[in-house]
Design an enzyme around this catalytic site. Structure first.
Site, PDB file in Angstrom:
ATOM      1  N   PHE A 293      -3.308   2.039  -6.378  1.00 13.88           N
ATOM      2  CA  PHE A 293      -2.764   3.107  -7.231  1.00 13.88           C
ATOM      3  C   PHE A 293      -2.927   2.655  -8.673  1.00 13.88           C
ATOM      4  O   PHE A 293      -2.154   1.855  -9.181  1.00 13.88           O
ATOM      5  CB  PHE A 293      -1.286   3.308  -6.874  1.00 13.88           C
ATOM      6  CG  PHE A 293      -0.632   4.509  -7.511  1.00 13.88           C
ATOM      7  CD1 PHE A 293      -1.322   5.398  -8.319  1.00 13.88           C
ATOM      8  CD2 PHE A 293       0.718   4.759  -7.285  1.00 13.88           C
ATOM      9  CE1 PHE A 293      -0.707   6.500  -8.884  1.00 13.88           C
ATOM     10  CE2 PHE A 293       1.358   5.863  -7.837  1.00 13.88           C
ATOM     11  CZ  PHE A 293       0.637   6.740  -8.647  1.00 13.88           C
ATOM     12  N   ASP A 294      -3.967   3.177  -9.347  1.00 15.55           N
ATOM     13  CA  ASP A 294      -4.243   2.759 -10.723  1.00 15.55           C
ATOM     14  C   ASP A 294      -5.174   3.795 -11.343  1.00 15.55           C
ATOM     15  O   ASP A 294      -5.474   4.811 -10.725  1.00 15.55           O
ATOM     16  CB  ASP A 294      -4.867   1.351 -10.737  1.00 15.55           C
ATOM     17  CG  ASP A 294      -4.510   0.567 -11.992  1.00 15.55           C
ATOM     18  OD1 ASP A 294      -4.593   1.150 -13.096  1.00 15.55           O
ATOM     19  OD2 ASP A 294      -4.165  -0.616 -11.880  1.00 15.55           O
TER      20      ASP A 294
ATOM     21  N   LYS B 225      -2.706   0.030  -0.424  1.00 14.23           N
ATOM     22  CA  LYS B 225      -2.116   1.162  -1.168  1.00 14.23           C
ATOM     23  C   LYS B 225      -2.479   1.132  -2.653  1.00 14.23           C
ATOM     24  O   LYS B 225      -1.617   1.147  -3.533  1.00 14.23           O
ATOM     25  CB  LYS B 225      -0.597   1.166  -1.004  1.00 14.23           C
ATOM     26  CG  LYS B 225      -0.108   1.293   0.433  1.00 14.23           C
ATOM     27  CD  LYS B 225       1.415   1.333   0.477  1.00 14.23           C
ATOM     28  CE  LYS B 225       1.946   1.500   1.892  1.00 14.23           C
ATOM     29  NZ  LYS B 225       1.753   0.292   2.728  1.00 14.23           N
TER      30      LYS B 225
ATOM     31  N   ASP C 184      -4.194  -2.424   4.442  1.00  9.35           N
ATOM     32  CA  ASP C 184      -3.210  -1.513   3.851  1.00  9.35           C
ATOM     33  C   ASP C 184      -2.704  -2.066   2.519  1.00  9.35           C
ATOM     34  O   ASP C 184      -1.647  -2.694   2.451  1.00  9.35           O
ATOM     35  CB  ASP C 184      -2.060  -1.318   4.839  1.00  9.35           C
ATOM     36  CG  ASP C 184      -1.049  -0.284   4.366  1.00  9.35           C
ATOM     37  OD1 ASP C 184      -1.426   0.574   3.551  1.00  9.35           O
ATOM     38  OD2 ASP C 184       0.108  -0.344   4.818  1.00  9.35           O
TER      39      ASP C 184
ATOM     40  N   LYS D 182      -3.002  -4.306  11.341  1.00 11.01           N
ATOM     41  CA  LYS D 182      -2.818  -3.954   9.936  1.00 11.01           C
ATOM     42  C   LYS D 182      -2.533  -5.199   9.107  1.00 11.01           C
ATOM     43  O   LYS D 182      -1.587  -5.940   9.375  1.00 11.01           O
ATOM     44  CB  LYS D 182      -1.664  -2.957   9.768  1.00 11.01           C
ATOM     45  CG  LYS D 182      -1.439  -2.527   8.319  1.00 11.01           C
ATOM     46  CD  LYS D 182      -0.373  -1.450   8.198  1.00 11.01           C
ATOM     47  CE  LYS D 182       1.038  -1.986   8.274  1.00 11.01           C
ATOM     48  NZ  LYS D 182       1.411  -2.726   7.031  1.00 11.01           N
TER      49      LYS D 182
ATOM     50  N   THR E 289       7.599   6.124   4.461  1.00  6.21           N
ATOM     51  CA  THR E 289       8.613   6.466   5.460  1.00  6.21           C
ATOM     52  C   THR E 289       9.987   5.900   5.108  1.00  6.21           C
ATOM     53  O   THR E 289      10.975   6.249   5.752  1.00  6.21           O
ATOM     54  CB  THR E 289       8.203   5.978   6.855  1.00  6.21           C
ATOM     55  OG1 THR E 289       7.905   4.582   6.808  1.00  6.21           O
ATOM     56  CG2 THR E 289       6.976   6.736   7.353  1.00  6.21           C
TER      57      THR E 289
ATOM     58  N   PRO F 245      -8.624   5.594 -12.383  1.00 11.68           N
ATOM     59  CA  PRO F 245      -9.784   5.743 -11.493  1.00 11.68           C
ATOM     60  C   PRO F 245     -10.811   4.627 -11.582  1.00 11.68           C
ATOM     61  O   PRO F 245     -11.317   4.155 -10.545  1.00 11.68           O
ATOM     62  CB  PRO F 245     -10.371   7.091 -11.934  1.00 11.68           C
ATOM     63  CG  PRO F 245      -9.187   7.864 -12.422  1.00 11.68           C
ATOM     64  CD  PRO F 245      -8.316   6.852 -13.104  1.00 11.68           C
TER      65      PRO F 245
ATOM     66  N   ARG G 121       7.751  -4.449  13.652  1.00 12.90           N
ATOM     67  CA  ARG G 121       8.738  -5.386  14.178  1.00 12.90           C
ATOM     68  C   ARG G 121       8.973  -5.323  15.688  1.00 12.90           C
ATOM     69  O   ARG G 121       9.166  -6.372  16.308  1.00 12.90           O
ATOM     70  CB  ARG G 121      10.058  -5.216  13.415  1.00 12.90           C
ATOM     71  CG  ARG G 121      10.026  -5.883  12.039  1.00 12.90           C
ATOM     72  CD  ARG G 121      11.139  -5.400  11.129  1.00 12.90           C
ATOM     73  NE  ARG G 121      10.882  -4.044  10.651  1.00 12.90           N
ATOM     74  CZ  ARG G 121      11.607  -3.454   9.715  1.00 12.90           C
ATOM     75  NH1 ARG G 121      12.628  -4.078   9.171  1.00 12.90           N
ATOM     76  NH2 ARG G 121      11.305  -2.233   9.318  1.00 12.90           N
TER      77      ARG G 121
END
Length: 243
Positions: free
Chosen positions: A69-70, A67, A65, A38, A129, A72, A221
């Site tokens: 977010f904005d 993520k 990864d 990742k 998480t 379209p 980790r």
């Protein structure tokens, strides 16, 4: 074309500050071409596509990864760029809504087609998480409890074109029951019982995640900070592979 994707990958989070650290880490594995890794914001924001290409040269499958977010249009154009990279998985936030998710899928498909690459799997982030039930209610002001919120977002992701979602293991039974098994469930926050949870709030063991329906897990980790990452990976892989 992209690397072939393991059916049930154990993804190693490359949470390092420099590309040199990444390369030193991966060289400790005799067969890096068998790994799924990742790449997150820290590395990508520093090196951009160059770090992806360097790791691809070692044969690793890649989970990018970021993520997204904005609005379209912005997400579609960004995913069009990422679709050219030949990675295996990319992430967006499902809270962006159906129109954003659909735009992300279009962009990803367009970019992959332009590069003559396989279309990466589009994964929607549900709730991080690190978010506790109290944080969900008191900070996000969500009227649903954690399980119902994650299931709702997963339904949205599935209907709008995602291939799967990122979720904690604690919501897996409800997701499998209500969203179905024909969907990918990628689970971070994985720890063996002997390892510390760190800043993760909703954790599970590899065995529990597999039993409850996870299709992939992400481990950071306990492997990338281990003095012996190869044996640490093998311990997690053994636990993850148990039926």
């Amino acid at each position: 074309m992209t690397n072939s994707q393991p059916k049930h990958p154990l993804m190693i989070a490359l949470d390092f500050q420099t590309q040199a650290e990444v390369e030193t880490f991966l060289k400790q594995f005799p067969h890096p071409e068998q790994l799924t890794v990742k790449i997150g914001m820290e590395l990508f924001y520093r090196y951009g596509p160059a770090v992806v290409k360097a790791i691809q040269q070692l044969g690793c499958a890649i989970f990018l990864d970021l993520k997204l977010f904005d609005i379209p249009n912005t997400v579609e154009r960004a995913l069009s760029q990422l679709g050219e990279l030949g990675v295996n998985y990319v992430t967006i936030h499902t809270l962006g809504g159906a129109t954003m998710i659909q735009a992300a899928k279009r962009g990803l498909t367009t970019g992959a087609k332009r590069a003559r690459a396989a279309v990466p799997h589009l994964l929607g982030v549900t709730e991080l998480t690190s978010i506790s039930p109290a944080g969900l209610q008191n900070e996000q002001n969500c009227r649903l409890d954690m399980t119902d919120q994650v299931v709702s977002l997963a339904h949205l992701a599935q209907q709008a074109g995602c291939d799967g979602v990122i979720t904690s293991a604690l919501e897996l039974p409800a997701l499998v029951d209500q969203v179905g098994v024909d969907f990918e469930y990628v689970v971070p926050g994985i720890r063996l019982q002997s390892d510390a949870a760190g800043d993760q709030q909703r954790v599970a063991t590899p065995q529990t995640a597999r039993h409850d329906g996870a299709t992939a897990i992400v481990v950071g980790r306990p492997i990338n900070q281990s003095p012996e990452p190869g044996p640490a990976y093998d311990r997690y892989l053994k636990a993850w592979s148990k039926q």
